[in-house]
Write an enzyme that holds these catalytic residues in place. Structure first.
Site, PDB file in Angstrom:
ATOM      1  N   ALA A   1      61.416 -14.465  63.080  1.00  0.00           N
ATOM      2  CA  ALA A   1      60.197 -14.224  62.306  1.00  0.00           C
ATOM      3  C   ALA A   1      60.448 -13.146  61.255  1.00  0.00           C
ATOM      4  O   ALA A   1      61.111 -12.140  61.521  1.00  0.00           O
ATOM      5  CB  ALA A   1      59.058 -13.801  63.230  1.00  0.00           C
TER       6      ALA A   1
ATOM      7  N   ASP B   1      79.342  -5.291  64.432  1.00  0.00           N
ATOM      8  CA  ASP B   1      79.002  -5.470  63.016  1.00  0.00           C
ATOM      9  C   ASP B   1      77.749  -4.705  62.601  1.00  0.00           C
ATOM     10  O   ASP B   1      76.939  -5.214  61.832  1.00  0.00           O
ATOM     11  CB  ASP B   1      78.836  -6.976  62.740  1.00  0.00           C
TER      12      ASP B   1
ATOM     13  N   GLN C   1      77.386 -15.915  55.212  1.00  0.00           N
ATOM     14  CA  GLN C   1      77.229 -17.233  55.817  1.00  0.00           C
ATOM     15  C   GLN C   1      75.854 -17.790  55.496  1.00  0.00           C
ATOM     16  O   GLN C   1      74.933 -17.052  55.167  1.00  0.00           O
ATOM     17  CB  GLN C   1      77.447 -17.141  57.338  1.00  0.00           C
TER      18      GLN C   1
END
Length: 470
Positions: A275, A343, A155
């Site tokens: 970050a 996942d 994605q």
């Protein structure tokens, strides 16, 4: 004469009425004036503040030797902030970054650099490092100077560089807070959610401190993405929708087409900014295959799904045959179960620290997809291995108590984010429910194998002052 008397009588009646009203008001107010003011109730301590004052959250790390620090600030490598202006790279692996020497004060370093030089063998950041709060503020306020697509991945993700040369990974909003993952979706077909990345960072209340800082930001797609990108492939995917909203779709393996375009209202879109960790050229990371990785196949099952004794095999395989790695996997298992994240196919560690270091909890976007379902298969590593750190177990017990309720702590913490509310209320309630399931799993292990065989004492100091029950 008669009219004069009538007028005087009316005036007299009016005066009597006014005097009576005045006396009534004074009589009513007098007790209140005489009564001493009630003292204001003392302000209750915020649950988060109280949590971090608990002995479990005040335990000190072992003393840090030079080899326990990711970077030595007095290194000969020089910090060159202009290196971040290079735009040829498409991946953080190709981006150069330099550390400072001891020639300047650490106070003058940008917050992203303070974050990097604070990384050590045991944690990504300390509990009370002010640079982390400042870094979160930078993520939502610093001017975006360049944008590029991150290569790879299923994605679209964007790499954003800021005015202070810091960088972050931007995941745009794809679902609203209320939407659940459709029940017929495979875990590998699910969307990556920006709010899940933010919530995962705040779930570090568990005191793992293994998720890089993440903050939500409302981004202007025109001024802060299209107008500053030098990535022609990204720029060409911008268009105006029939509803006159600015949209783009970029390039990726899935969900990058006009049918899955990301559209603003009219050009505002929210997303998460994570970050960056130090560049790989300076701090190599090792990627490990998760032993409990799923098959990522529509019909095939993984070995751990069919072999109840699978953990015994894992424990005989390096690096799980010694050290703390198996306990790190258990921490990650609890972390993922509370989020509903299926996942976790790989994980990373800093190569410098070898096998004796923490697992970095990266890529949490597929968490918090379902609040009405608890995916018990995520807990299989804990159920099969029956091992857990004592510090983790005690903190889980603490967060199950009413005064430190996990959902309330998470709600308070998430309110700090600029795009709050981050989680739909049923997701918060689901975490309390899942926490009870975790504690029941540990309790069952203890009943079966005994406390000392299940709970690993990882405290370096006496913890008799801890008020959590065993």
């Amino acid at each position: 004469m008669k009219m004069l008397l009538v007028r005087k009588f009316r005036v007299l009646i009016l005066m009597v009425f006014l005097v009576a009203c005045t006396m009534h008001i004074m009589i009513d107010l007098l007790p209140r004036l005489e009564r001493p003011p009630r003292p204001s109730p003392p302000a209750a301590a915020a649950p988060l503040a109280a949590l971090f004052e608990h002995p479990l959250y005040r335990a000190a790390l072992p003393p840090l030797a030079d080899g326990d620090l990711l970077f030595n600030v007095n290194s000969d490598i020089r910090f060159n902030p202009r290196a971040a202006e290079q735009t040829e790279w498409q991946n953080e692996d190709h981006h150069e970054e330099f550390l400072p020497t001891g020639e300047t004060s650490i106070d003058s370093y940008p917050n992203w650099l303070k974050f990097h030089i604070g990384i050590n063998r045991y944690e990504l950041y300390s509990r009370h490092n002010p640079a982390i709060e400042a870094l979160l503020q930078d993520l939502v306020s610093q001017k975006i100077t360049s944008v590029a697509m991150k290569s790879g991945g299923t994605q679209l993700k964007l790499i954003m560089t800021f005015q202070n040369y810091g960088q972050a990974l931007f995941k745009p909003m794809k679902q609203t807070r209320e939407q659940e993952t459709p029940p017929d979706f495979f875990y590998f077909s699910d969307y990556e959610r920006h709010n899940a990345e933010i919530a995962a960072f705040h779930l570090d209340i568990l005191d793992f401190r293994r998720v890089p800082p993440v903050a939500g930001r409302l981004v202007n797609m025109t001024r802060e993405i299209r107008d500053v990108t030098r990535d022609k492939k990204l720029w060409r995917t911008f268009f105006i929708s029939p509803a006159n909203n600015i949209c783009f779709y970029g390039e990726c393996s899935y969900y990058c087409s006009t049918e899955h375009a990301l559209c603003g209202k009219p050009d505002q879109i929210e997303g998460s900014l994570a970050a960056f960790l130090p560049d790989l050229s300076l701090a190599k990371r090792k990627t490990w295959r998760n032993p409990w990785r799923r098959s990522y196949h529509k019909r095939k099952k993984a070995e751990w799904e069919v072999d109840p004794d699978y953990c015994e095999e894992v424990k005989q395989t390096p690096p799980y045959d010694s050290g703390t790695r198996i306990l790190d996997i258990m921490d990650m298992t609890v972390f993922d179960f509370l989020m509903g994240n299926m996942d976790r196919h790989h994980y990373e560690t800093f190569e410098k620290f070898g096998n004796e270091t923490f697992i970095i909890h990266l890529d949490n976007g597929r968490g918090f997809g379902k609040y009405s379902h608890d995916e018990l298969s995520i807990l299989v590593p804990l159920n099969q291995c029956c091992r857990i750190r004592k510090s983790t177990y005690l903190r889980l017990q603490l967060l199950a108590k009413e005064e430190y309720k996990l959902s309330l702590l998470m709600k308070e913490s998430l309110l700090k984010d600029k795009i709050a509310p981050i989680l739909y209320q049923p997701h918060l309630e689901a975490m309390d429910r899942r926490l009870r399931i975790v504690l029941k799993a540990v309790s069952d292990c203890i009943e079966k194998d005994g406390y000392d065989n299940v709970v690993e004492n990882d405290f370096n100091t006496d913890v008799n002052t801890v008020t959590t029950e065993r």
